[in-house]
Design a protein around this motif. Sequence first.
Motif, PDB file in Angstrom:
ATOM      1  N   ASN A 194      34.105  42.650  43.077  1.00 43.28           N
ATOM      2  CA  ASN A 194      32.795  43.014  42.546  1.00 43.28           C
ATOM      3  C   ASN A 194      31.970  43.759  43.588  1.00 43.28           C
ATOM      4  OD1 ASN A 194      33.656  40.184  41.368  1.00 43.28           O
ATOM      5  ND2 ASN A 194      32.539  41.282  39.773  1.00 43.28           N
ATOM      6  N   ILE A 195      31.352  44.849  43.165  1.00 43.38           N
ATOM      7  CA  ILE A 195      30.629  45.721  44.091  1.00 43.38           C
ATOM      8  C   ILE A 195      29.460  44.991  44.741  1.00 43.38           C
ATOM      9  CG2 ILE A 195      29.469  47.951  44.323  1.00 43.38           C
ATOM     10  CD1 ILE A 195      32.504  47.949  43.506  1.00 43.38           C
ATOM     11  N   THR A 196      28.835  44.078  44.002  1.00 43.28           N
ATOM     12  CA  THR A 196      27.695  43.342  44.550  1.00 43.28           C
ATOM     13  C   THR A 196      28.123  42.208  45.475  1.00 43.28           C
ATOM     14  OG1 THR A 196      27.673  41.981  42.543  1.00 43.28           O
ATOM     15  CG2 THR A 196      26.181  43.875  42.606  1.00 43.28           C
ATOM     16  N   SER A 197      29.443  42.012  45.614  1.00 46.80           N
ATOM     17  CA  SER A 197      29.937  40.904  46.447  1.00 46.80           C
ATOM     18  C   SER A 197      30.927  41.380  47.503  1.00 46.80           C
ATOM     19  CB  SER A 197      30.596  39.844  45.551  1.00 46.80           C
ATOM     20  OG  SER A 197      29.714  39.375  44.568  1.00 46.80           O
ATOM     21  N   GLY A 198      30.760  42.616  47.964  1.00 48.89           N
ATOM     22  CA  GLY A 198      31.611  43.117  49.035  1.00 48.89           C
ATOM     23  C   GLY A 198      32.760  43.994  48.576  1.00 48.89           C
ATOM     24  N   GLY A 199      32.721  44.442  47.322  1.00 48.13           N
ATOM     25  CA  GLY A 199      33.792  45.287  46.814  1.00 48.13           C
ATOM     26  C   GLY A 199      33.533  46.767  47.036  1.00 48.13           C
ATOM     27  N   ILE A 200      34.586  47.565  46.877  1.00 44.53           N
ATOM     28  CA  ILE A 200      34.487  49.020  46.934  1.00 44.53           C
ATOM     29  C   ILE A 200      35.230  49.582  45.728  1.00 44.53           C
ATOM     30  CG2 ILE A 200      34.222  49.172  49.436  1.00 44.53           C
ATOM     31  CD1 ILE A 200      37.183  49.726  49.699  1.00 44.53           C
ATOM     32  N   TYR A 201      35.005  50.857  45.419  1.00 45.81           N
ATOM     33  CA  TYR A 201      35.649  51.433  44.242  1.00 45.81           C
ATOM     34  C   TYR A 201      35.915  52.920  44.430  1.00 45.81           C
ATOM     35  CZ  TYR A 201      30.937  53.141  42.991  1.00 45.81           C
ATOM     36  OH  TYR A 201      29.705  53.751  42.988  1.00 45.81           O
ATOM     37  N   THR A 202      36.847  53.419  43.608  1.00 51.69           N
ATOM     38  CA  THR A 202      37.177  54.836  43.628  1.00 51.69           C
ATOM     39  C   THR A 202      37.688  55.246  42.253  1.00 51.69           C
ATOM     40  OG1 THR A 202      38.344  56.549  44.892  1.00 51.69           O
ATOM     41  CG2 THR A 202      39.564  54.521  44.435  1.00 51.69           C
ATOM     42  N   PHE A 203      37.756  56.547  41.996  1.00 54.69           N
ATOM     43  CA  PHE A 203      38.123  57.057  40.673  1.00 54.69           C
ATOM     44  C   PHE A 203      39.637  57.145  40.502  1.00 54.69           C
ATOM     45  CE2 PHE A 203      34.113  59.666  39.333  1.00 54.69           C
ATOM     46  CZ  PHE A 203      33.347  58.524  39.461  1.00 54.69           C
ATOM     47  N   VAL A 204      40.082  56.852  39.275  1.00 61.23           N
ATOM     48  CA  VAL A 204      41.496  56.934  38.905  1.00 61.23           C
ATOM     49  C   VAL A 204      41.603  57.787  37.646  1.00 61.23           C
ATOM     50  CG1 VAL A 204      43.545  55.620  38.221  1.00 61.23           C
ATOM     51  CG2 VAL A 204      41.905  54.615  39.812  1.00 61.23           C
ATOM     52  N   ASP A 205      42.566  58.717  37.610  1.00 66.03           N
ATOM     53  CA  ASP A 205      42.706  59.512  36.392  1.00 66.03           C
ATOM     54  C   ASP A 205      43.603  58.789  35.391  1.00 66.03           C
ATOM     55  OD1 ASP A 205      45.355  59.989  37.077  1.00 66.03           O
ATOM     56  OD2 ASP A 205      45.034  62.060  37.690  1.00 66.03           O
ATOM     57  N   ARG A 206      43.851  59.420  34.258  1.00 61.80           N
ATOM     58  CA  ARG A 206      44.504  58.719  33.152  1.00 61.80           C
ATOM     59  C   ARG A 206      46.014  58.578  33.325  1.00 61.80           C
ATOM     60  NH1 ARG A 206      41.891  60.074  27.399  1.00 61.80           N
ATOM     61  NH2 ARG A 206      43.220  58.265  26.946  1.00 61.80           N
ATOM     62  N   ASP A 207      46.566  59.130  34.396  1.00 60.47           N
ATOM     63  CA  ASP A 207      47.976  58.855  34.689  1.00 60.47           C
ATOM     64  C   ASP A 207      48.121  57.855  35.839  1.00 60.47           C
ATOM     65  OD1 ASP A 207      47.536  60.226  37.050  1.00 60.47           O
ATOM     66  OD2 ASP A 207      49.094  61.731  36.727  1.00 60.47           O
ATOM     67  N   GLY A 208      46.972  57.316  36.303  1.00 63.25           N
ATOM     68  CA  GLY A 208      47.005  56.274  37.323  1.00 63.25           C
ATOM     69  C   GLY A 208      46.849  56.760  38.745  1.00 63.25           C
ATOM     70  N   THR A 209      46.613  58.045  38.948  1.00 59.68           N
ATOM     71  CA  THR A 209      46.476  58.594  40.296  1.00 59.68           C
ATOM     72  C   THR A 209      45.022  58.540  40.751  1.00 59.68           C
ATOM     73  OG1 THR A 209      48.314  60.114  39.877  1.00 59.68           O
ATOM     74  CG2 THR A 209      46.894  60.600  41.765  1.00 59.68           C
ATOM     75  N   ILE A 210      44.797  58.034  41.956  1.00 62.72           N
ATOM     76  CA  ILE A 210      43.445  58.053  42.525  1.00 62.72           C
ATOM     77  C   ILE A 210      43.091  59.496  42.868  1.00 62.72           C
ATOM     78  CG2 ILE A 210      42.015  57.347  44.485  1.00 62.72           C
ATOM     79  CD1 ILE A 210      43.486  54.702  44.525  1.00 62.72           C
TER      80      ILE A 210
END
Length: 383
Positions: free
Chosen positions: A226-242
């Motif tokens: 969770n972003i509010t609890s120490g997480g990070i995130y990034t985008f993934v396309d519809r074939d699963g590639t970041i």
Amino acid sequence: MSILKKLKWKYDNYVNFVSDIWKASKLESKKANMNRLIIYFDILWERIAYCHIVLDYQTLGFAYVRDKKKRRMYLNAKQWHEVDRSLNDYIMSEYKYTKKVDCYKCLKSLFKREILVVEESSKEEIEDFMNRKGFCFAKADIGYGGLAVEKLNYSDFKGIDDFIDYLNKKQYKLLEEVIKQHPDVSRLSPTSINTVRMTTLTDGDGNVHFLQHIIRMSDGTSNVDNITSGGIYTFVDRDGTITSNVATGDNMSYDSRGDIVYEKHPLSKIPFKGYKIPFIKEAEELVEKGCKLNLNYKHLGWDIAITPDGPDLVEVNTQPGYDMIQNYHHVPGENKGKSHRYEEILGIEFKRKNIIFHRGTSFSKTKPEYTKTYNNNKENGYL
């Protein structure tokens, strides 16, 4: 609430509002290479005139997006809220998606792991479950941002009576088998169950549309994504590639927000761009099935875990965030918000002029069914 208490509450809110903008203006002025006072009033104007909160200004990169017309293409808090109340009928649905037990009952076929509803399970069933599993995740009926969730080890308790007493004390309503994560997903971030957030819109014909997929993970210092609890995130396309060059986080501090940017995972040291997440197509199929199980909800955020055997639903969220899918760092060079996607899919149009002189709805064009749902929610206190 007395008049004096109301005045104090309003005063405190005003002071916090002004203080938050001032804190944010220090960092944002450095990003924009502009005078702090100019940025301060720019943030203030975006908030008052266009309902972009301070978090929006920072997450959407308005220090860099100086073109006012481009800024109007970003979904704002007022538009997002009105979309949610126009698409999600909180009154008509038998199952309330704001409650985890209701979500589980409605979407039971999408959960691949074993789950018990505490209040509907006997003492013997709970004891058998814990003897077989050893560990479980216990969840309250209502909770957000990774809160009201706890991993429990049955060996830490004196026995089943002690265990059930603890569940009742903490008001836990669900017991869930611990998810076994796909090794490729664990390799990227090994300290948490890393979930793919899929945001969906279901149009008037029942067609399911996907907005931007996001994979969320721990930064290596916590056990949750969770972003509010120490997480990070990034985008993934519809074939699963970041597709993003970086992953971003949020330390919830206005004077340093936006500085948490990683090209490689801070623990595993794996570069994000190009990394492949398995079973994305299967996850989309699972989510599409879920959307059609309850058409009272047409704007949702689905959190999907990826196991060695395929996708498993973690939970579904009403009011899926509009900020992460528009994060500036993940669309470099485009400076493109998502409001046009909502308009294209739903057949609506948003007002682009400032809301100081245009009170009321944020739509300049909508559909009768959306107005009906919005009014139904409003009349029953769901605004």
